[in-house]
Design a protein around this motif. Structure first.
Motif, PDB file in Angstrom:
ATOM      1  N   HIS A 136     -31.367  -2.752  17.814  1.00 29.27           N
ATOM      2  CA  HIS A 136     -32.509  -3.363  19.027  1.00 29.27           C
ATOM      3  C   HIS A 136     -33.407  -3.733  18.193  1.00 29.27           C
ATOM      4  N   SER A 172     -23.032  -5.550  22.028  1.00 31.35           N
ATOM      5  CA  SER A 172     -23.999  -4.346  22.858  1.00 31.35           C
ATOM      6  C   SER A 172     -25.107  -5.089  24.151  1.00 31.35           C
ATOM      7  N   VAL A 173     -24.631  -4.394  24.882  1.00 32.71           N
ATOM      8  CA  VAL A 173     -24.943  -4.763  26.318  1.00 32.71           C
ATOM      9  C   VAL A 173     -26.715  -4.386  25.974  1.00 32.71           C
ATOM     10  N   GLU A 198     -21.894  -9.284  30.446  1.00 27.65           N
ATOM     11  CA  GLU A 198     -20.902  -8.360  31.091  1.00 27.65           C
ATOM     12  C   GLU A 198     -21.693  -8.922  32.292  1.00 27.65           C
ATOM     13  N   ASP A 315     -16.488   2.343  31.225  1.00 26.57           N
ATOM     14  CA  ASP A 315     -17.049   3.287  31.997  1.00 26.57           C
ATOM     15  C   ASP A 315     -15.925   2.995  32.908  1.00 26.57           C
TER      16      ASP A 315
HETATM   17  N1  EPU Z   1     -24.247   0.506  19.542  1.00 32.33           N
HETATM   18  C1  EPU Z   1     -25.135   0.395  18.123  1.00 32.33           C
HETATM   19  N2  EPU Z   1     -26.412   0.099  17.946  1.00 32.33           N
HETATM   20  C2  EPU Z   1     -27.014  -0.004  18.958  1.00 32.33           C
HETATM   21  C3  EPU Z   1     -26.882  -0.262  20.261  1.00 32.33           C
HETATM   22  C4  EPU Z   1     -25.294   0.022  20.173  1.00 32.33           C
HETATM   23  O1  EPU Z   1     -24.315   0.434  16.902  1.00 32.33           O
HETATM   24  O2  EPU Z   1     -28.598  -0.879  18.717  1.00 32.33           O
HETATM   25  C5  EPU Z   1     -22.906   0.739  19.830  1.00 32.33           C
HETATM   26  C6  EPU Z   1     -23.363   1.894  20.438  1.00 32.33           C
HETATM   27  O3  EPU Z   1     -23.038   2.931  19.843  1.00 32.33           O
HETATM   28  C7  EPU Z   1     -21.961   1.667  21.381  1.00 32.33           C
HETATM   29  C8  EPU Z   1     -21.124  -0.033  21.136  1.00 32.33           C
HETATM   30  O4  EPU Z   1     -22.300  -0.404  20.570  1.00 32.33           O
HETATM   31  O5  EPU Z   1     -20.565   1.662  20.131  1.00 32.33           O
HETATM   32  C9  EPU Z   1     -21.970  -0.201  22.571  1.00 32.33           C
HETATM   33  O6  EPU Z   1     -23.067   0.174  23.558  1.00 32.33           O
HETATM   34  P1  EPU Z   1     -24.008  -0.740  23.638  1.00 32.33           P
HETATM   35  O7  EPU Z   1     -24.996  -0.902  23.365  1.00 32.33           O
HETATM   36  O8  EPU Z   1     -23.381  -1.780  25.040  1.00 32.33           O
HETATM   37  O9  EPU Z   1     -24.013   0.497  25.350  1.00 32.33           O
HETATM   38  P2  EPU Z   1     -25.470   1.170  26.252  1.00 32.33           P
HETATM   39  O10 EPU Z   1     -26.168  -0.494  26.125  1.00 32.33           O
HETATM   40  O11 EPU Z   1     -26.585   1.444  25.622  1.00 32.33           O
HETATM   41  C10 EPU Z   1     -24.763   0.348  28.052  1.00 32.33           C
HETATM   42  C11 EPU Z   1     -24.371   1.218  29.737  1.00 32.33           C
HETATM   43  C12 EPU Z   1     -23.663   1.973  29.010  1.00 32.33           C
HETATM   44  C13 EPU Z   1     -21.915   0.790  29.257  1.00 32.33           C
HETATM   45  C14 EPU Z   1     -22.230   0.630  28.237  1.00 32.33           C
HETATM   46  C15 EPU Z   1     -21.160  -0.346  27.488  1.00 32.33           C
HETATM   47  C16 EPU Z   1     -26.383   0.878  30.862  1.00 32.33           C
HETATM   48  C17 EPU Z   1     -27.806   1.693  30.497  1.00 32.33           C
HETATM   49  N3  EPU Z   1     -25.616   1.551  29.814  1.00 32.33           N
HETATM   50  O12 EPU Z   1     -25.080   1.069  27.457  1.00 32.33           O
HETATM   51  O13 EPU Z   1     -23.233   2.718  30.821  1.00 32.33           O
HETATM   52  O14 EPU Z   1     -21.361   1.905  28.980  1.00 32.33           O
HETATM   53  O15 EPU Z   1     -22.988  -0.107  28.323  1.00 32.33           O
HETATM   54  O16 EPU Z   1     -20.126  -1.301  28.476  1.00 32.33           O
HETATM   55  O17 EPU Z   1     -26.581   0.228  31.225  1.00 32.33           O
HETATM   56  C18 EPU Z   1     -22.383   4.337  32.390  1.00 32.33           C
HETATM   57  O18 EPU Z   1     -22.840   3.367  33.107  1.00 32.33           O
HETATM   58  O19 EPU Z   1     -22.152   5.331  32.237  1.00 32.33           O
HETATM   59  C19 EPU Z   1     -23.068   4.280  31.069  1.00 32.33           C
HETATM   60  C20 EPU Z   1     -22.916   4.529  29.577  1.00 32.33           C
END
Ligand code: EPU
Length: 442
Positions: A136, A172-173, A198, A315
């Motif tokens: 980010h 990353s989402v 997604e 998930d």
């Molecule tokens: N990551 C990094 N650096 C970053 C961002 C992410 O290393 O700056 C890594 C994370 O540590 C992870 C991977 O990238 O290993 C994926 O993370 P992502 O950023 O995709 O996840 P998120 O945006 O934090 C959303 C959902 C999660 C879902 C993931 C994957 C939301 C609020 N949360 O999280 O939902 O598992 O995408 O699809 O949208 C849930 O609903 O239970 C949940 C955890």
């Protein structure tokens, strides 16, 4: 809308009854909060429909109010958001909200666009891995923001964000949403590669397009954002929650019942549906939703690797593992999105499951965790009868899975910390009751 007040901190239930009946879905937990953040990019009124009464929506509503915006509910399921009087984020506000949710990091782009500065949160959310925010911050720096760090606090500043070429290390989402929200009002064009795609991200793009943005989703995970000087309000119904739909599908097949999930959309769940059928689940898609049940020849083992969309969602993994404890044969699940998403299986083993965890990658997908000593592959031998237990819920998806395990189990289970499930599952207790679950107390 009332915030999710039906929260309970414990649930006692007796297993053994098949779940039968129907439940309806509302907007996705992983879409709604982001659509609410998009409303911060304009001073005009934004109307959001199909809003679920879940804790994550209540937290973001409070955050927007704390920032000077208004959030009102003229009728159930509808939110009117207006950020005309938005003010910069105070560190105390950030501190209050960042421990409760991962959404505050996504306010950085809109706050930079409107005020030229944004404090950087250290975040809450489910504890399923280290979950850093480096992608980010780097992306916002690529868009021209400067990172300042003083006395343990970080903030970003930018007089004007500028379009850039950005490549994410992993799709990353959250980081994809960050780039989109930051670039939409930047000067010039942003080309994002290795983006996540997604359905919830597409929902955000739909909203921004309604607001006046120009965003193209191209082949090979590339997204192009043409910055525009200003955005207007929107009226939008959020996509239904495909994670909740899959959760009820697993509950139907695991308990040998039948559940019609009103609002479930085949298009968002194709990968899940294929795997569900291969495992011995069956389903019927209608214009109103999808009915799920266990096929007459029983459940059988399978091999799953979680992945970014259009792969098998991380998930979906936890409720599916409960299903696999009831399937004949040896199943393998390779978790490639989060390094620590199997902590919940220890309690399942106490209930009688036979699940072993491995540090090795048990699958063909390129994965970031294999060389780093994380227990991120699971081997599940089934079918195993489960017996009731006392279980403390560690995170949202694990929480729902324990509910399904308790529904399958012989005897009584006591689940504590069930409030966590309310972050993403609307009216869980009411839905379980309507499906005939033997709830002894909540
Ligand atoms: N990551 C990094 N650096 C970053 C961002 C992410 O290393 O700056 C890594 C994370 O540590 C992870 C991977 O990238 O290993 C994926 O993370 P992502 O950023 O995709 O996840 P998120 O945006 O934090 C959303 C959902 C999660 C879902 C993931 C994957 C939301 C609020 N949360 O999280 O939902 O598992 O995408 O699809 O949208 C849930 O609903 O239970 C949940 C955890």
């Amino acid at each position: 809308m009332s915030p999710a007040t039906a929260a309970t901190s414990s649930m006692v239930l007796r297993g053994g009854r098949p779940l039968e009946g129907s439940v309806s879905l509302r907007g996705a937990k992983n879409s709604l909060p982001k659509l609410m953040v998009a409303a911060l990019l304009t001073g005009e009124r934004c109307r959001l429909r199909n809003v679920a009464d879940i804790v994550d929506v209540a937290i973001v509503s409070d955050l927007i109010r704390a920032l000077g915006g208004t959030v009102e509910s003229p009728e159930p399921g509808v939110l009117d958001i207006c950020a005309a009087d938005l003010k910069p984020m105070e560190r105390s506000v950030l501190r209050e909200f960042s421990g409760r949710s991962r959404i505050p990091i996504l306010t950085c782009g809109p706050l930079l666009a409107r005020f030229g500065q944004a404090p950087v949160p250290s975040l809450g959310g489910c504890r399923i891995g280290s979950r850093p925010v480096d992608f980010h911050i780097r992306a916002l720096q690529d868009l021209g923001a400067t990172l300042h760090e003083e006395a343990g606090n970080a903030h970003l500043s930018a007089t004007q964000l500028t379009g850039a070429k950005i490549r994410l290390d992993f799709p990353s989402v959250g980081a994809t949403e960050q780039v989109i929200l930051g670039a939409v009002c930047a000067e010039g064009v942003t080309e994002l590669s290795n983006a996540a795609i997604e359905p919830e991200i597409m929902d955000l793009i739909m909203v921004l397009q309604k607001m006046g943005a120009i965003i193209a989703v191209n082949v090979d995970r590339a997204i192009t954002i043409h910055g525009v000087p200003a955005l207007r309000g929107f009226d939008h119904a959020a996509i239904p929650d495909r994670l909740e739909a899959a959760s009820w599908a697993c509950a139907a097949a695991a308990t040998n019942g039948r559940i019609f999930v009103e609002g479930a959309r085949q298009v968002d769940m194709m990968t899940f549906l294929n795997r569900f059928r291969q495992t011995g689940g069956d389903f019927e898609v209608t214009g109103q939703g999808i009915a799920f049940w266990r096929a007459s020849d029983g459940l059988r083992s399978t091999v799953i690797e979680t992945d970014v969309h259009p792969g098998f969602m991380t998930d979906w993994q936890q409720p599916f593992v409960i299903l696999l404890t009831q399937a004949a044969g040896v199943s393998i699940v390779h978790e490639t999105v989060y390094e620590q998403r199997f902590g919940y299986v220890e309690a399942l083993n106490r209930m009688g499951a036979k699940i072993q965890l491995y540090r090795e990658c048990l699958g063909g997908l390129k994965c970031r965790f294999g060389q780093r000593n994380w227990l991120h592959s699971a081997v599940i031998a089934g079918p195993t009868p489960l017996t009731g237990a006392e279980i403390h819920i560690p995170d949202l998806r694990a929480g729902f899975s324990y509910v399904v395990a308790a529904l399958v189990a012989k005897g009584v289970s006591t689940l504590t910390n069930t409030d966590l499930i309310q972050r993403g599952y609307e009216n869980l207790t009411g839905k379980l009751q309507s499906l005939g679950a033997d709830l002894l107390s909540t």
